[in-house]
Design a protein around this motif. Sequence first.
Motif, mmCIF file in Angstrom:
data_model
loop_
_atom_site.group_PDB
_atom_site.id
_atom_site.type_symbol
_atom_site.label_atom_id
_atom_site.label_comp_id
_atom_site.label_asym_id
_atom_site.label_seq_id
_atom_site.Cartn_x
_atom_site.Cartn_y
_atom_site.Cartn_z
ATOM 1 N N LEU A 175 0.829 -1.205 0.000
ATOM 2 C CA LEU A 175 0.000 0.000 0.000
ATOM 3 C C LEU A 175 0.866 1.258 0.000
ATOM 4 N N ALA A 176 1.955 1.230 0.776
ATOM 5 C CA ALA A 176 2.870 2.375 0.801
ATOM 6 C C ALA A 176 3.475 2.604 -0.581
ATOM 7 N N ALA A 177 3.863 1.515 -1.260
ATOM 8 C CA ALA A 177 4.434 1.639 -2.610
ATOM 9 C C ALA A 177 3.408 2.208 -3.581
ATOM 10 N N LYS A 178 2.160 1.795 -3.414
ATOM 11 C CA LYS A 178 1.092 2.307 -4.282
ATOM 12 C C LYS A 178 0.950 3.818 -4.152
ATOM 13 N N HIS A 179 1.200 4.332 -2.953
ATOM 14 C CA HIS A 179 1.088 5.777 -2.703
ATOM 15 C C HIS A 179 2.445 6.484 -2.806
ATOM 16 N N ASN A 180 3.410 5.797 -3.425
ATOM 17 C CA ASN A 180 4.738 6.382 -3.681
ATOM 18 C C ASN A 180 5.481 6.771 -2.412
ATOM 19 N N ARG A 181 5.309 5.955 -1.373
ATOM 20 C CA ARG A 181 6.071 6.151 -0.147
ATOM 21 C C ARG A 181 7.185 5.119 -0.099
ATOM 22 N N GLN A 182 8.312 5.515 0.463
ATOM 23 C CA GLN A 182 9.482 4.636 0.481
ATOM 24 C C GLN A 182 9.282 3.417 1.368
ATOM 25 N N ALA A 183 8.513 3.561 2.433
ATOM 26 C CA ALA A 183 8.284 2.441 3.351
ATOM 27 C C ALA A 183 6.935 2.636 4.023
ATOM 28 N N ALA A 184 6.417 1.549 4.577
ATOM 29 C CA ALA A 184 5.108 1.598 5.224
ATOM 30 C C ALA A 184 5.171 2.386 6.530
ATOM 31 N N SER A 185 4.053 3.011 6.877
ATOM 32 C CA SER A 185 3.925 3.709 8.149
ATOM 33 C C SER A 185 2.646 3.225 8.832
ATOM 34 N N LEU A 186 2.290 3.827 9.960
ATOM 35 C CA LEU A 186 1.134 3.365 10.726
ATOM 36 C C LEU A 186 -0.168 3.479 9.945
ATOM 37 N N ILE A 187 -0.297 4.483 9.100
ATOM 38 C CA ILE A 187 -1.532 4.649 8.342
ATOM 39 C C ILE A 187 -1.727 3.495 7.366
ATOM 40 N N ASP A 188 -0.645 3.028 6.746
ATOM 41 C CA ASP A 188 -0.732 1.880 5.845
ATOM 42 C C ASP A 188 -1.121 0.625 6.622
ATOM 43 N N LEU A 189 -0.526 0.460 7.794
ATOM 44 C CA LEU A 189 -0.851 -0.692 8.635
ATOM 45 C C LEU A 189 -2.320 -0.665 9.043
ATOM 46 N N LEU A 190 -2.799 0.498 9.473
ATOM 47 C CA LEU A 190 -4.196 0.607 9.898
ATOM 48 C C LEU A 190 -5.144 0.316 8.746
ATOM 49 N N ALA A 191 -4.832 0.833 7.569
ATOM 50 C CA ALA A 191 -5.703 0.624 6.414
ATOM 51 C C ALA A 191 -5.815 -0.861 6.063
ATOM 52 N N VAL A 192 -4.700 -1.575 6.118
ATOM 53 C CA VAL A 192 -4.730 -3.010 5.796
ATOM 54 C C VAL A 192 -5.464 -3.779 6.883
ATOM 55 N N LEU A 193 -5.253 -3.424 8.142
ATOM 56 C CA LEU A 193 -5.986 -4.076 9.232
ATOM 57 C C LEU A 193 -7.491 -3.865 9.085
ATOM 58 N N ALA A 194 -7.882 -2.658 8.695
ATOM 59 C CA ALA A 194 -9.307 -2.352 8.536
ATOM 60 C C ALA A 194 -9.933 -3.115 7.378
ATOM 61 N N SER A 195 -9.121 -3.493 6.401
ATOM 62 C CA SER A 195 -9.628 -4.202 5.218
ATOM 63 C C SER A 195 -9.524 -5.718 5.348
ATOM 64 N N GLU A 196 -8.858 -6.203 6.399
ATOM 65 C CA GLU A 196 -8.588 -7.634 6.548
ATOM 66 C C GLU A 196 -9.808 -8.365 7.122
ATOM 67 N N ARG A 197 -10.573 -9.006 6.247
ATOM 68 C CA ARG A 197 -11.814 -9.668 6.663
ATOM 69 C C ARG A 197 -11.571 -11.026 7.311
ATOM 70 N N ARG A 198 -10.352 -11.549 7.236
ATOM 71 C CA ARG A 198 -10.064 -12.848 7.850
ATOM 72 C C ARG A 198 -9.768 -12.713 9.339
#
Length: 297
Positions: A175-198
């Motif tokens: 997700l961080a790469a998609k938004h042209n960020r060099q590395a993931a941050s807390l916002i990327d982590l939160l977004a993936v956690l919020a989307s993780e239906r498993r």
Amino acid sequence: MIVNSRFSQHARRSLSQARLLAQDYQHESVDTDHLLVGILRETSSLGAKVLTDLEIDGRRAELEVRVLHATVDPLNTIIELTGALERVLTLAAEESRWFGHHYIGTEHLLLALARSREGGASELLRTLAVSPDQIRRRVRLLLNDGLTEISIEAAKRTARLSELSRRVLNGADQLAAKHNRQAASLIDLLAVLASERRSMVSSILRECGLAWDQLEAALARPGADPAPGTTPDQQAALEDVIDHAVDRADQLGTHYTGTDHILLALAQNNEGARLLVRVHVNSEALIAAVYRHLLLP
């Protein structure tokens, strides 16, 4: 003791050990020699590896530190850092920047101790027949070989992550790469956690008020700077959350670190808590909900 948020877990523990040593010996302040022994006590750190490779005996070093300072009445003294140690911490941050590292580890603390030659550490090293140049050469040799404290810590914590947690962290990187960020941050982590239906974490976030529009806005503008990117402090905050998630799993007697532990650690992190406020999540309700889930029989 004020610790920079960029300090690695080993560096933080080394500083804590330095303070404990000064307290145990009833010394007036925490000096550079206490820090040197604190690094030795943190046996799995890169700094301890350097010092043991130089054949420094930890027990002898502790005995030497004991007699380097006068004792005081512990009931009437608040132990502070010496000016020499405060300058060493500043130099460690500089050493980290020079190497292009986003964290401050025990290897940077050692380089700073060797560079400053202030405080009790200088006398301690002379007594132990180890020169600052020896320390500097050994640290740089390991760093040039690609060995860093964060790489060691990351390998250890990754081994404790559940398969789903690993996928979540990989998703945050993507997700961080998609938004042209060099590395993931807390916002990327939160977004993936919020989307993780498993995992239960996505439903817990929704129940605690997650606003998707605010989350998407935060993804587009992760920090105060409108230009997309990941600052060292943001990346360090993410690593701090993962480290604390592993600790939470240990405290709860779980042999793996799940997404629920990660969400709990995020909510209990200062940067993470501020992020949750931005996306309208009630942090206290979230922490309570995650604990209820973790403590279910």
